[in-house]
Design a protein around this motif. Sequence first.
Motif, mmCIF file in Angstrom:
data_model
loop_
_atom_site.group_PDB
_atom_site.id
_atom_site.type_symbol
_atom_site.label_atom_id
_atom_site.label_comp_id
_atom_site.label_asym_id
_atom_site.label_seq_id
_atom_site.Cartn_x
_atom_site.Cartn_y
_atom_site.Cartn_z
ATOM 1 N N PHE A 17 8.458 -2.789 -10.377
ATOM 2 C CA PHE A 17 8.641 -3.907 -9.464
ATOM 3 C C PHE A 17 8.992 -3.335 -8.096
ATOM 4 N N THR A 18 8.393 -3.885 -7.044
ATOM 5 C CA THR A 18 8.683 -3.408 -5.695
ATOM 6 C C THR A 18 8.768 -4.574 -4.723
ATOM 7 N N LYS A 19 9.365 -4.287 -3.599
ATOM 8 C CA LYS A 19 9.457 -5.250 -2.501
ATOM 9 C C LYS A 19 9.226 -4.465 -1.210
ATOM 10 N N VAL A 20 8.417 -5.019 -0.313
ATOM 11 C CA VAL A 20 8.205 -4.402 0.997
ATOM 12 C C VAL A 20 9.365 -4.861 1.876
ATOM 13 N N ILE A 21 10.194 -3.901 2.299
ATOM 14 C CA ILE A 21 11.355 -4.294 3.099
ATOM 15 C C ILE A 21 11.161 -4.025 4.584
ATOM 16 N N ASN A 22 10.126 -3.255 4.911
ATOM 17 C CA ASN A 22 9.828 -2.993 6.314
ATOM 18 C C ASN A 22 8.365 -2.575 6.409
ATOM 19 N N SER A 23 7.687 -3.008 7.462
ATOM 20 C CA SER A 23 6.288 -2.647 7.632
ATOM 21 C C SER A 23 5.906 -2.744 9.103
ATOM 22 N N ASN A 24 4.921 -1.935 9.493
ATOM 23 C CA ASN A 24 4.368 -2.042 10.837
ATOM 24 C C ASN A 24 3.708 -3.402 11.036
ATOM 25 N N ASN A 25 3.261 -4.009 9.934
ATOM 26 C CA ASN A 25 2.656 -5.338 9.960
ATOM 27 C C ASN A 25 3.685 -6.329 9.408
ATOM 28 N N PRO A 26 4.342 -7.095 10.285
ATOM 29 C CA PRO A 26 5.405 -8.010 9.839
ATOM 30 C C PRO A 26 4.972 -9.017 8.778
ATOM 31 N N SER A 27 3.694 -9.343 8.699
ATOM 32 C CA SER A 27 3.236 -10.310 7.694
ATOM 33 C C SER A 27 3.312 -9.742 6.275
ATOM 34 N N LEU A 28 3.448 -8.427 6.153
ATOM 35 C CA LEU A 28 3.548 -7.807 4.829
ATOM 36 C C LEU A 28 4.991 -7.717 4.336
ATOM 37 N N GLU A 29 5.929 -7.875 5.241
ATOM 38 C CA GLU A 29 7.329 -7.783 4.848
ATOM 39 C C GLU A 29 7.672 -8.914 3.887
ATOM 40 N N GLU A 30 8.500 -8.619 2.955
ATOM 41 C CA GLU A 30 8.951 -9.562 1.921
ATOM 42 C C GLU A 30 7.946 -9.762 0.795
ATOM 43 N N ILE A 31 6.799 -9.053 0.811
ATOM 44 C CA ILE A 31 5.913 -9.099 -0.354
ATOM 45 C C ILE A 31 6.667 -8.435 -1.492
ATOM 46 N N ARG A 32 6.657 -9.079 -2.638
ATOM 47 C CA ARG A 32 7.348 -8.532 -3.799
ATOM 48 C C ARG A 32 6.526 -8.795 -5.043
ATOM 49 N N GLY A 33 6.637 -7.890 -5.984
ATOM 50 C CA GLY A 33 5.919 -8.056 -7.244
ATOM 51 C C GLY A 33 5.766 -6.731 -7.952
ATOM 52 N N LYS A 34 4.867 -6.731 -8.903
ATOM 53 C CA LYS A 34 4.630 -5.564 -9.747
ATOM 54 C C LYS A 34 3.486 -4.738 -9.173
ATOM 55 N N VAL A 35 3.676 -3.423 -9.102
ATOM 56 C CA VAL A 35 2.612 -2.527 -8.645
ATOM 57 C C VAL A 35 1.563 -2.466 -9.758
ATOM 58 N N VAL A 36 0.336 -2.893 -9.436
ATOM 59 C CA VAL A 36 -0.733 -2.906 -10.439
ATOM 60 C C VAL A 36 -1.835 -1.904 -10.126
ATOM 61 N N GLY A 37 -1.761 -1.279 -8.957
ATOM 62 C CA GLY A 37 -2.756 -0.288 -8.595
ATOM 63 C C GLY A 37 -2.280 0.537 -7.429
ATOM 64 N N GLU A 38 -2.928 1.690 -7.277
ATOM 65 C CA GLU A 38 -2.542 2.591 -6.193
ATOM 66 C C GLU A 38 -3.740 3.441 -5.804
ATOM 67 N N THR A 39 -3.930 3.589 -4.514
ATOM 68 C CA THR A 39 -4.913 4.527 -3.987
ATOM 69 C C THR A 39 -4.155 5.529 -3.121
ATOM 70 N N LYS A 40 -4.895 6.408 -2.481
ATOM 71 C CA LYS A 40 -4.256 7.401 -1.619
ATOM 72 C C LYS A 40 -3.416 6.750 -0.527
ATOM 73 N N ASN A 41 -3.896 5.646 0.029
ATOM 74 C CA ASN A 41 -3.249 5.029 1.180
ATOM 75 C C ASN A 41 -2.664 3.643 0.944
ATOM 76 N N MET A 42 -2.878 3.068 -0.228
ATOM 77 C CA MET A 42 -2.472 1.671 -0.475
ATOM 78 C C MET A 42 -1.754 1.513 -1.807
ATOM 79 N N LEU A 43 -0.858 0.523 -1.834
ATOM 80 C CA LEU A 43 -0.308 0.016 -3.088
ATOM 81 C C LEU A 43 -0.866 -1.380 -3.279
ATOM 82 N N ILE A 44 -1.221 -1.702 -4.502
ATOM 83 C CA ILE A 44 -1.702 -3.042 -4.829
ATOM 84 C C ILE A 44 -0.582 -3.715 -5.616
#
Length: 103
Positions: A17-44
């Motif tokens: 389980f994860t939560k985005v607590i800070n991001s360069n893109n403010p619209s991504l902050e507060e996204i929370r949930g289960k990590v279901v995928g991962e690439t080199k540069n992204m978490l899904i």
Amino acid sequence: MEISAYNLIFHEIIGLFTKVINSNNPSLEEIRGKVVGETKNMLIVETDDKNEKMVPKSGSTFLFHIHLLRGNTRVTEQVKVNGNLLLSQPENRIKNIRKIRMR
């Protein structure tokens, strides 16, 4: 080796389980949930409403919840991780723990 706050960045994070607590893109902050995928540069991250959100690792800070066994008690610990530390293909990042253990 059991997952801990000290070695989280070298472990598989899919399923945590994860939560985005800070991001360069403010619209991504507060996204929370289960990590279901991962690439080199992204978490899904799968949110509570079953939507999948792609969050760039670079420029983001995540709060992961890890479950530990302390004696006979199961505890949840929160670990803050700078996404830049996760920038790598997951399989390569996981291999690095072997190098660290050999030192």
